[in-house]
Design a protein around this motif. Structure first.
Motif, PDB file in Angstrom:
ATOM      1  N   ALA A  28       0.833  -1.207   0.000  1.00  0.00           N
ATOM      2  CA  ALA A  28       0.000   0.000   0.000  1.00  0.00           C
ATOM      3  C   ALA A  28       0.867   1.255   0.000  1.00  0.00           C
ATOM      4  CB  ALA A  28      -0.932  -0.006   1.205  1.00  0.00           C
ATOM      5  N   ALA A  29       1.961   1.225   0.740  1.00  0.00           N
ATOM      6  CA  ALA A  29       2.870   2.370   0.763  1.00  0.00           C
ATOM      7  C   ALA A  29       3.497   2.572  -0.604  1.00  0.00           C
ATOM      8  CB  ALA A  29       3.955   2.168   1.818  1.00  0.00           C
ATOM      9  N   ALA A  30       3.926   1.488  -1.249  1.00  0.00           N
ATOM     10  CA  ALA A  30       4.530   1.584  -2.587  1.00  0.00           C
ATOM     11  C   ALA A  30       3.520   2.123  -3.589  1.00  0.00           C
ATOM     12  CB  ALA A  30       5.052   0.220  -3.024  1.00  0.00           C
ATOM     13  N   LYS A  31       2.276   1.669  -3.487  1.00  0.00           N
ATOM     14  CA  LYS A  31       1.227   2.146  -4.397  1.00  0.00           C
ATOM     15  C   LYS A  31       0.992   3.643  -4.202  1.00  0.00           C
ATOM     16  CE  LYS A  31      -3.572   1.460  -5.689  1.00  0.00           C
ATOM     17  NZ  LYS A  31      -4.852   0.901  -5.313  1.00  0.00           N
ATOM     18  N   ALA A  32       0.951   4.082  -2.944  1.00  0.00           N
ATOM     19  CA  ALA A  32       0.730   5.505  -2.659  1.00  0.00           C
ATOM     20  C   ALA A  32       1.888   6.350  -3.176  1.00  0.00           C
ATOM     21  CB  ALA A  32       0.544   5.710  -1.161  1.00  0.00           C
ATOM     22  N   ILE A  33       3.102   5.873  -3.007  1.00  0.00           N
ATOM     23  CA  ILE A  33       4.281   6.603  -3.497  1.00  0.00           C
ATOM     24  C   ILE A  33       4.230   6.714  -5.010  1.00  0.00           C
ATOM     25  CG2 ILE A  33       6.799   6.493  -3.738  1.00  0.00           C
ATOM     26  CD1 ILE A  33       6.783   5.123  -0.928  1.00  0.00           C
ATOM     27  N   PHE A  34       3.905   5.608  -5.675  1.00  0.00           N
ATOM     28  CA  PHE A  34       3.838   5.614  -7.142  1.00  0.00           C
ATOM     29  C   PHE A  34       2.741   6.550  -7.633  1.00  0.00           C
ATOM     30  CE2 PHE A  34       2.380   3.939 -11.223  1.00  0.00           C
ATOM     31  CZ  PHE A  34       3.570   3.997 -11.941  1.00  0.00           C
ATOM     32  N   GLU A  35       1.609   6.543  -6.967  1.00  0.00           N
ATOM     33  CA  GLU A  35       0.508   7.424  -7.367  1.00  0.00           C
ATOM     34  C   GLU A  35       0.851   8.890  -7.153  1.00  0.00           C
ATOM     35  OE1 GLU A  35      -2.802   5.896  -5.142  1.00  0.00           O
ATOM     36  OE2 GLU A  35      -3.217   4.322  -6.611  1.00  0.00           O
ATOM     37  N   ASP A  36       1.652   9.180  -6.110  1.00  0.00           N
ATOM     38  CA  ASP A  36       2.028  10.563  -5.824  1.00  0.00           C
ATOM     39  C   ASP A  36       3.070  11.102  -6.799  1.00  0.00           C
ATOM     40  OD1 ASP A  36       0.311  10.745  -3.702  1.00  0.00           O
ATOM     41  OD2 ASP A  36       1.845  10.400  -2.171  1.00  0.00           O
ATOM     42  N   GLY A  37       4.010  10.291  -7.213  1.00  0.00           N
ATOM     43  CA  GLY A  37       5.095  10.837  -8.023  1.00  0.00           C
ATOM     44  C   GLY A  37       5.690   9.926  -9.071  1.00  0.00           C
ATOM     45  N   GLY A  38       5.076   8.799  -9.320  1.00  0.00           N
ATOM     46  CA  GLY A  38       5.601   7.889 -10.326  1.00  0.00           C
ATOM     47  C   GLY A  38       6.856   7.170  -9.834  1.00  0.00           C
ATOM     48  N   VAL A  39       7.587   6.598 -10.766  1.00  0.00           N
ATOM     49  CA  VAL A  39       8.778   5.823 -10.432  1.00  0.00           C
ATOM     50  C   VAL A  39       9.840   6.709  -9.771  1.00  0.00           C
ATOM     51  CG1 VAL A  39      10.657   4.432 -11.386  1.00  0.00           C
ATOM     52  CG2 VAL A  39       8.351   4.169 -12.279  1.00  0.00           C
ATOM     53  N   GLY A  40       9.961   7.947 -10.222  1.00  0.00           N
ATOM     54  CA  GLY A  40      10.959   8.857  -9.662  1.00  0.00           C
ATOM     55  C   GLY A  40      10.780   9.116  -8.185  1.00  0.00           C
ATOM     56  N   ALA A  41       9.553   8.982  -7.686  1.00  0.00           N
ATOM     57  CA  ALA A  41       9.285   9.225  -6.270  1.00  0.00           C
ATOM     58  C   ALA A  41       9.986   8.197  -5.382  1.00  0.00           C
ATOM     59  CB  ALA A  41       7.786   9.213  -6.003  1.00  0.00           C
ATOM     60  N   PHE A  42      10.282   7.032  -5.931  1.00  0.00           N
ATOM     61  CA  PHE A  42      10.978   6.007  -5.148  1.00  0.00           C
ATOM     62  C   PHE A  42      12.446   6.373  -4.923  1.00  0.00           C
ATOM     63  CE2 PHE A  42       7.383   3.555  -6.735  1.00  0.00           C
ATOM     64  CZ  PHE A  42       6.985   2.896  -5.579  1.00  0.00           C
ATOM     65  N   TYR A  43      12.933   7.348  -5.652  1.00  0.00           N
ATOM     66  CA  TYR A  43      14.336   7.750  -5.540  1.00  0.00           C
ATOM     67  C   TYR A  43      14.506   9.119  -4.905  1.00  0.00           C
ATOM     68  CZ  TYR A  43      15.435   3.602  -8.092  1.00  0.00           C
ATOM     69  OH  TYR A  43      15.569   2.285  -8.449  1.00  0.00           O
ATOM     70  N   ARG A  44      13.512   9.556  -4.132  1.00  0.00           N
ATOM     71  CA  ARG A  44      13.668  10.796  -3.374  1.00  0.00           C
ATOM     72  C   ARG A  44      14.795  10.610  -2.373  1.00  0.00           C
ATOM     73  NH1 ARG A  44       7.427  11.258  -2.174  1.00  0.00           N
ATOM     74  NH2 ARG A  44       6.748  12.089  -4.168  1.00  0.00           N
TER      75      ARG A  44
END
Length: 94
Positions: A28-44
């Motif tokens: 659920a956390a990964a889904k929310a991150i992806f929805e907020d900023g796409g793949v790039g959001a995982f590399y904040r």
């Protein structure tokens, strides 16, 4: 660097799970991150991690260079003392 590229997304997901007001699963956390900023959001925070990992590399390199320089200096000093005392110089590192 490869380690950081692989672990940064996991750290971002873990952080999202920790700071969320309601309990979240990793999915659920990964889904929310992806929805907020796409793949790039995982590399904040990736740049900060890369900058922080250069510090130990620089420290170790400088330490090794200073150590080699000091050993060479000490060897020269020992050789001069041995020559002044009439002895043969000790074999040392090249």
């Amino acid at each position: 660097v490869g380690n950081i590229l692989g672990t940064t997304p996991l750290e971002v997901v873990a952080l999202k799970m920790q700071v969320n007001e309601e309990p979240l699963s990793a999915a659920a956390a990964a889904k929310a991150i992806f929805e907020d900023g796409g793949v790039g959001a995982f590399y904040r925070g990736l740049m900060a991690s890369l900058v922080l990992c250069t510090n130990p590399a620089i420290n170790l390199t400088v330490f090794d260079q200073l150590k080699a320089w000091m050993l060479k200096l000490l060897q020269r000093s020992a050789d001069r003392r041995a020559a002044a005392a009439g002895g043969a110089p000790r074999p040392g590192p090249p």
